[in-house]
Design a protein around this motif. Structure first.
Motif, PDB file in Angstrom:
ATOM      1  N   ALA A 121       0.825  -1.214   0.000  1.00 34.80           N
ATOM      2  CA  ALA A 121       0.000   0.000   0.000  1.00 34.80           C
ATOM      3  C   ALA A 121       0.854   1.256   0.000  1.00 34.80           C
ATOM      4  CB  ALA A 121      -0.931  -0.010   1.210  1.00 34.80           C
ATOM      5  N   LEU A 122       1.944   1.249   0.767  1.00 37.55           N
ATOM      6  CA  LEU A 122       2.770   2.448   0.916  1.00 37.55           C
ATOM      7  C   LEU A 122       3.937   2.508  -0.059  1.00 37.55           C
ATOM      8  CD1 LEU A 122       2.947   2.776   4.815  1.00 37.55           C
ATOM      9  CD2 LEU A 122       1.297   3.786   3.224  1.00 37.55           C
ATOM     10  N   HIS A 123       4.378   1.355  -0.558  1.00 41.42           N
ATOM     11  CA  HIS A 123       5.543   1.309  -1.454  1.00 41.42           C
ATOM     12  C   HIS A 123       5.265   0.368  -2.628  1.00 41.42           C
ATOM     13  CE1 HIS A 123       7.964   3.411   1.557  1.00 41.42           C
ATOM     14  NE2 HIS A 123       7.427   2.599   2.462  1.00 41.42           N
ATOM     15  N   LEU A 132      -2.093 -12.927  -0.230  1.00 35.92           N
ATOM     16  CA  LEU A 132      -2.598 -12.576   1.089  1.00 35.92           C
ATOM     17  C   LEU A 132      -3.651 -13.575   1.538  1.00 35.92           C
ATOM     18  CD1 LEU A 132      -3.189  -8.749   0.525  1.00 35.92           C
ATOM     19  CD2 LEU A 132      -1.216  -9.793   1.665  1.00 35.92           C
ATOM     20  N   VAL A 133      -3.475 -14.136   2.714  1.00 35.26           N
ATOM     21  CA  VAL A 133      -4.518 -14.944   3.333  1.00 35.26           C
ATOM     22  C   VAL A 133      -5.456 -13.997   4.087  1.00 35.26           C
ATOM     23  CG1 VAL A 133      -5.026 -16.792   4.962  1.00 35.26           C
ATOM     24  CG2 VAL A 133      -2.972 -16.910   3.527  1.00 35.26           C
ATOM     25  N   ASN A 134      -6.755 -14.137   3.860  1.00 35.96           N
ATOM     26  CA  ASN A 134      -7.792 -13.307   4.483  1.00 35.96           C
ATOM     27  C   ASN A 134      -7.860 -11.893   3.931  1.00 35.96           C
ATOM     28  OD1 ASN A 134      -6.846 -15.010   7.436  1.00 35.96           O
ATOM     29  ND2 ASN A 134      -8.709 -15.427   6.279  1.00 35.96           N
ATOM     30  N   GLY A 135      -7.359 -11.688   2.728  1.00 37.20           N
ATOM     31  CA  GLY A 135      -7.612 -10.445   2.011  1.00 37.20           C
ATOM     32  C   GLY A 135      -6.885  -9.228   2.532  1.00 37.20           C
ATOM     33  N   TYR A 136      -7.551  -8.083   2.460  1.00 34.03           N
ATOM     34  CA  TYR A 136      -6.976  -6.782   2.818  1.00 34.03           C
ATOM     35  C   TYR A 136      -6.802  -6.713   4.322  1.00 34.03           C
ATOM     36  CZ  TYR A 136      -6.551  -1.626   2.736  1.00 34.03           C
ATOM     37  OH  TYR A 136      -6.122  -0.317   2.855  1.00 34.03           O
ATOM     38  N   LEU A 137      -5.568  -6.473   4.773  1.00 34.46           N
ATOM     39  CA  LEU A 137      -5.270  -6.591   6.194  1.00 34.46           C
ATOM     40  C   LEU A 137      -4.770  -5.298   6.827  1.00 34.46           C
ATOM     41  CD1 LEU A 137      -3.613 -10.114   6.159  1.00 34.46           C
ATOM     42  CD2 LEU A 137      -5.834  -9.516   7.112  1.00 34.46           C
ATOM     43  N   VAL A 138      -4.862  -4.175   6.111  1.00 31.04           N
ATOM     44  CA  VAL A 138      -4.547  -2.893   6.755  1.00 31.04           C
ATOM     45  C   VAL A 138      -5.586  -2.641   7.837  1.00 31.04           C
ATOM     46  CG1 VAL A 138      -4.357  -0.396   6.441  1.00 31.04           C
ATOM     47  CG2 VAL A 138      -3.410  -1.948   4.718  1.00 31.04           C
ATOM     48  N   GLN A 139      -5.122  -2.329   9.044  1.00 29.78           N
ATOM     49  CA  GLN A 139      -6.024  -2.164  10.181  1.00 29.78           C
ATOM     50  C   GLN A 139      -6.711  -0.801  10.158  1.00 29.78           C
ATOM     51  OE1 GLN A 139      -2.981  -2.722  13.045  1.00 29.78           O
ATOM     52  NE2 GLN A 139      -3.299  -4.920  13.239  1.00 29.78           N
ATOM     53  N   ASP A 140      -8.017  -0.808  10.340  1.00 34.30           N
ATOM     54  CA  ASP A 140      -8.793   0.419  10.509  1.00 34.30           C
ATOM     55  C   ASP A 140      -8.851   0.704  12.010  1.00 34.30           C
ATOM     56  OD1 ASP A 140     -10.506   2.545  10.447  1.00 34.30           O
ATOM     57  OD2 ASP A 140     -12.178   1.467   9.531  1.00 34.30           O
ATOM     58  N   GLU A 234       1.406   5.730   9.553  1.00 33.02           N
ATOM     59  CA  GLU A 234       0.116   5.381  10.141  1.00 33.02           C
ATOM     60  C   GLU A 234      -0.983   6.331   9.651  1.00 33.02           C
ATOM     61  OE1 GLU A 234      -0.745   2.786  11.660  1.00 33.02           O
ATOM     62  OE2 GLU A 234       1.089   1.915  12.495  1.00 33.02           O
ATOM     63  N   ALA A 235      -0.646   7.595   9.441  1.00 40.29           N
ATOM     64  CA  ALA A 235      -1.630   8.540   8.900  1.00 40.29           C
ATOM     65  C   ALA A 235      -2.070   8.118   7.504  1.00 40.29           C
ATOM     66  CB  ALA A 235      -1.048   9.953   8.886  1.00 40.29           C
ATOM     67  N   ALA A 236      -1.129   7.648   6.706  1.00 34.89           N
ATOM     68  CA  ALA A 236      -1.476   7.173   5.363  1.00 34.89           C
ATOM     69  C   ALA A 236      -2.319   5.910   5.438  1.00 34.89           C
ATOM     70  CB  ALA A 236      -0.207   6.930   4.555  1.00 34.89           C
TER      71      ALA A 236
END
Length: 314
Positions: A121-123, A132-140, A234-236
Motif C-alpha cells: 500500500a505504501l511502497h 494474502l490470506v484473508n484479504g486486505y489486512l490494513v487495520q482500521d 500510520e496517517a497514510a
C-alpha cells in the motif's frame, strides 16, 4: 506425528533498518524473489514445505523471522519495541533494501500478510505481486473497538486479554500454551502435534517477543500510541489505501476465525489484477496446512504481474 520435523536451515543474518534479521533463503539467487512472511503465534516453519517447492520452481525465496520472533533482534536497545502495522511493513522494505532487491512478490498470512499489505500500500514500486490470506489486512484502527458478532469476538479473546497486565503476565508465563489455544481455534481441521508446536514456540523465546506482541494488540485497538518514527505511515494507512499491485487472495474454508468469502466480497480494496481462491480444509495457517495451494497462489500472482487491471474470479 513424527517428532523429527524438517527445519528451515541453515539460517542467515543481515542488518536491515532497526533490525538484525534472521532469515532462511533458498532457490537461485538470480530468480524472481518471493518473501514469505509468517504470522502470530507462529514462525518461519509455516513455510517449511512451501519454501523448497518455490525454490525448486526457480524463485529466490526469503523467509525472515518477524521482529520479536526467532533470532531477529533490534540493533539498538533504545528503539521502541513496537508491533504496530507500519513498523511491520517498513521492516519488509528495509529487508529488501538490505538484500539489494528492487522488487519482490510478498506472500503472507496474519501478521505477515499485514506486513505485506502495508508494504504494498505504501511502497507499490517495491512490490511486484502479493499473496494474502484473508484479504486486505490494513487495520482500521479508528473503528477497531466496534463490536463484531459474538461468535467472531470469541475467537479474538487474546486481543482483549493482551490489553491487560494479566494478559502480559500470561504471555510471559506460557506463550506456548496461548499459541496452542489459538492454533486449535484458528485451524480446527489441522492435526498438528506437540513437536510442531514446540518447534514454533522456540521462536517465542526472543527477548522482545512479549513487548512486540503486547504493543501490537494494544496499538491496533487504539489503546496505546505508536512510535513517532511511524506517524506519517500510520496517517497514510488510516485512509485505508487501495492495493494496486497484482494480488491473489486466499481464504481457508476451515478457518475458525475468518469465514471464507467470495471474490466480490474480497475485492473492494484491490484495484489491480486480483484473483480470489477458497481453499478447502485449510485454516488460518494456510501455507502450512495447504502448501500446494499456497505455492500455486504465488505462481499465479507472479503471472498476474503483467495482467490488465481487472478482478478475475478463479
Amino acid at each position: 506425528m513424527n517428532d523429527r520435523l524438517e527445519r528451515l536451515a541453515p539460517l542467515r543474518r543481515i542488518r536491515a533498518g532497526v533490525l538484525d534479521v534472521e532469515y532462511f533463503e533458498t532457490g537461485p539467487a538470480a530468480g524472481p524473489t518471493v518473501v514469505l512472511l509468517h504470522g502470530f503465534p507462529y514462525d518461519i516453519h509455516s513455510y517449511v514445505e512451501v519454501a523448497p517447492l518455490l525454490g525448486d520452481a526457480g524463485f529466490r525465496v526469503v523467509v525472515p523471522h518477524l521482529r520479536g520472533h526467532g533470532g531477529t533482534r533490534f540493533v539498538d536497545r533504545t528503539v521502541p519495541r513496537t508491533g504496530q502495522q507500519a513498523a511491520l511493513g517498513q521492516d519488509v522494505v528495509d529487508l529488501l533494501d538490505a538484500l539489494g532487491i528492487d522488487r519482490a512478490t510478498l506472500a503472507g498470512y496474519d501478521w505477515g500478510g499485514r506486513a505485506a499489505c502495508v508494504a504494498a500500500a505504501l511502497h507499490p514500486e517495491r512490490v511486484s505481486a502479493l499473496v494474502l490470506v484473508n484479504g486486505y489486512l490494513v487495520q482500521d484502527i479508528r473503528s477497531s473497538m466496534a463490536p463484531l458478532s459474538p461468535d467472531l469476538e470469541a475467537g479474538f479473546w487474546y486481543f482483549f486479554y493482551f490489553l491487560t497486565e494479566r494478559g502480559r503476565a500470561g504471555l510471559v508465563a506460557d506463550p506456548r500454551g496461548i499459541a496452542e489455544v489459538i492454533w486449535r481455534r484458528n485451524s480446527p481441521e489441522w492435526r498438528f502435534g506437540d513437536a510442531e508446536l514446540d518447534r514454533a514456540a522456540e521462536a517465542f523465546a526472543n527477548p522482545d517477543f512479549v513487548d512486540v506482541v503486547i504493543h501490537s494488540y494494544r496499538h491496533r485497538l487504539n489503546h496505546v500510541d505508536g512510535a513517532p518514527d511511524y506517524l506519517r505511515h500510520e496517517a497514510a494507512l488510516a485512509k485505508l489505501p487501495p492495493i494496486t499491485v497484482p494480488t491473489v487472495t486466499l481464504d481457508g474454508e476451515a478457518d475458525g476465525n475468518f469465514p471464507a468469502r467470495d471474490a466480490a466480497d474480497v475485492a473492494v480494496h484491490f484495484t489491480g489484477p486480483h484473483v480470489h481462491r477458497r481453499v478447502p480444509h485449510a485454516g488460518h495457517n494456510l501455507p502450512r496446512e495447504a502448501p500446494e495451494a499456497f505455492v500455486e497462489a504465488v505462481r499465479k500472482a507472479a503471472s498476474l504481474a503483467g495482467a490488465d487491471a481487472t478482478t478475475i474470479a478463479a
